[in-house]
Design an enzyme around this catalytic site. Sequence first.
Site, PDB file in Angstrom:
ATOM      1  N   ARG A  43      -5.300 -29.933  11.435  1.00 11.97           N
ATOM      2  CA  ARG A  43      -4.862 -30.775  10.452  1.00 11.97           C
ATOM      3  C   ARG A  43      -5.555 -32.302  10.279  1.00 11.97           C
ATOM      4  O   ARG A  43      -5.205 -33.147   9.811  1.00 11.97           O
ATOM      5  CB  ARG A  43      -3.278 -31.051  10.896  1.00 11.97           C
ATOM      6  CG  ARG A  43      -2.554 -29.644  10.421  1.00 11.97           C
ATOM      7  CD  ARG A  43      -1.224 -29.755  10.735  1.00 11.97           C
ATOM      8  NE  ARG A  43      -1.128 -29.127  12.079  1.00 11.97           N
ATOM      9  CZ  ARG A  43      -0.047 -28.937  12.822  1.00 11.97           C
ATOM     10  NH1 ARG A  43       0.842 -28.722  12.166  1.00 11.97           N
ATOM     11  NH2 ARG A  43      -0.305 -28.215  13.723  1.00 11.97           N
ATOM     12  N   ASP A 100     -11.933 -34.097  12.831  1.00 11.72           N
ATOM     13  CA  ASP A 100     -11.724 -35.321  13.201  1.00 11.72           C
ATOM     14  C   ASP A 100     -12.659 -35.958  14.157  1.00 11.72           C
ATOM     15  O   ASP A 100     -12.914 -36.950  14.424  1.00 11.72           O
ATOM     16  CB  ASP A 100     -10.175 -35.583  13.464  1.00 11.72           C
ATOM     17  CG  ASP A 100      -9.796 -34.559  14.296  1.00 11.72           C
ATOM     18  OD1 ASP A 100     -10.578 -33.544  14.621  1.00 11.72           O
ATOM     19  OD2 ASP A 100      -8.387 -34.387  14.813  1.00 11.72           O
ATOM     20  N   ASP A 103     -14.911 -32.787  20.933  1.00  6.82           N
ATOM     21  CA  ASP A 103     -14.702 -32.979  22.228  1.00  6.82           C
ATOM     22  C   ASP A 103     -15.436 -31.966  22.992  1.00  6.82           C
ATOM     23  O   ASP A 103     -16.730 -32.195  23.288  1.00  6.82           O
ATOM     24  CB  ASP A 103     -13.013 -32.811  22.492  1.00  6.82           C
ATOM     25  CG  ASP A 103     -12.499 -33.018  23.919  1.00  6.82           C
ATOM     26  OD1 ASP A 103     -13.082 -34.236  24.298  1.00  6.82           O
ATOM     27  OD2 ASP A 103     -11.849 -32.277  24.323  1.00  6.82           O
ATOM     28  N   ASP A 159      -3.735 -36.647  17.135  1.00  6.61           N
ATOM     29  CA  ASP A 159      -2.422 -36.599  17.277  1.00  6.61           C
ATOM     30  C   ASP A 159      -2.162 -36.414  18.917  1.00  6.61           C
ATOM     31  O   ASP A 159      -3.265 -35.835  19.653  1.00  6.61           O
ATOM     32  CB  ASP A 159      -1.666 -35.380  16.997  1.00  6.61           C
ATOM     33  CG  ASP A 159      -2.031 -34.203  17.336  1.00  6.61           C
ATOM     34  OD1 ASP A 159      -3.161 -33.624  17.405  1.00  6.61           O
ATOM     35  OD2 ASP A 159      -0.990 -33.542  17.881  1.00  6.61           O
ATOM     36  N   ARG A 165      -0.353 -39.288  14.190  1.00  8.20           N
ATOM     37  CA  ARG A 165      -1.333 -38.791  13.174  1.00  8.20           C
ATOM     38  C   ARG A 165      -1.440 -39.553  11.906  1.00  8.20           C
ATOM     39  O   ARG A 165      -2.539 -39.903  11.335  1.00  8.20           O
ATOM     40  CB  ARG A 165      -1.264 -37.556  12.742  1.00  8.20           C
ATOM     41  CG  ARG A 165      -1.358 -36.159  13.400  1.00  8.20           C
ATOM     42  CD  ARG A 165      -1.512 -34.922  12.476  1.00  8.20           C
ATOM     43  NE  ARG A 165      -1.220 -33.784  13.323  1.00  8.20           N
ATOM     44  CZ  ARG A 165      -2.350 -33.087  14.116  1.00  8.20           C
ATOM     45  NH1 ARG A 165      -3.514 -33.604  13.837  1.00  8.20           N
ATOM     46  NH2 ARG A 165      -2.203 -32.202  14.846  1.00  8.20           N
TER      47      ARG A 165
END
Length: 174
Positions: A43, A100, A103, A159, A165
């Site tokens: 999301r 987004d 990592d 988030d 968010r």
Amino acid sequence: MTMRRKPRVWLSTETIKERIVALSKDVNLEYDGKRPVVLGLLRGCVPFLTCLMQQFQFPFDLEFCQASTYPDGTEPSGDPAFQFFGAPVLQGREVLVVDDIVDTGATLVRLLELLREQGAASVRLCTLLDKPMRRKVPLVPDWVGFEIPDRFVVGFGMDLDGDFRGLPWIGTLD
Ligand code: IMP
Ligand code: MG
């Protein structure tokens, strides 16, 4: 309700938007005269994808998929699974994945592999944030908004256990 630390602004709304406009120019060059599938990874992609696609100068088909989230909130576990919405046909298509943050890279490396297995003609990755020093698998995004150090960030789609968010900026919790 548990008390949460309050995030502090680290990248302002204006800084983020300026960077997205600059970045989109490179993406526009790549897809000039083409019609890629723009695949948002839900999301966290939502605010970034919204801003980014408003800058696109090429036609595209917008699709979404979702990866399993980290059960404990901050650390990846196991091989990620993906759910596609509306079963998009990717055979022979140019696919631009929008996310987004990269990592460890575990989620994205698996998704990109899956898209190639499905016969995508090209697979590229555009991420708002990249934490290269956290990488556990070889993965180099094609376009990165900001390279950041190993810090947990929230806001602009990102988030912590579902919180933060909606922040219009990116913040840190420490
Ligand atoms: P990776 O598979 O380890 O690269 O995980 C990428 C995903 O982990 C991102 O799409 C985010 O959902 C989540 N993630 C990684 N780092 C952060 C962070 O600093 N804040 C919020 N979510 C993060
Ligand atoms: Mg994500």
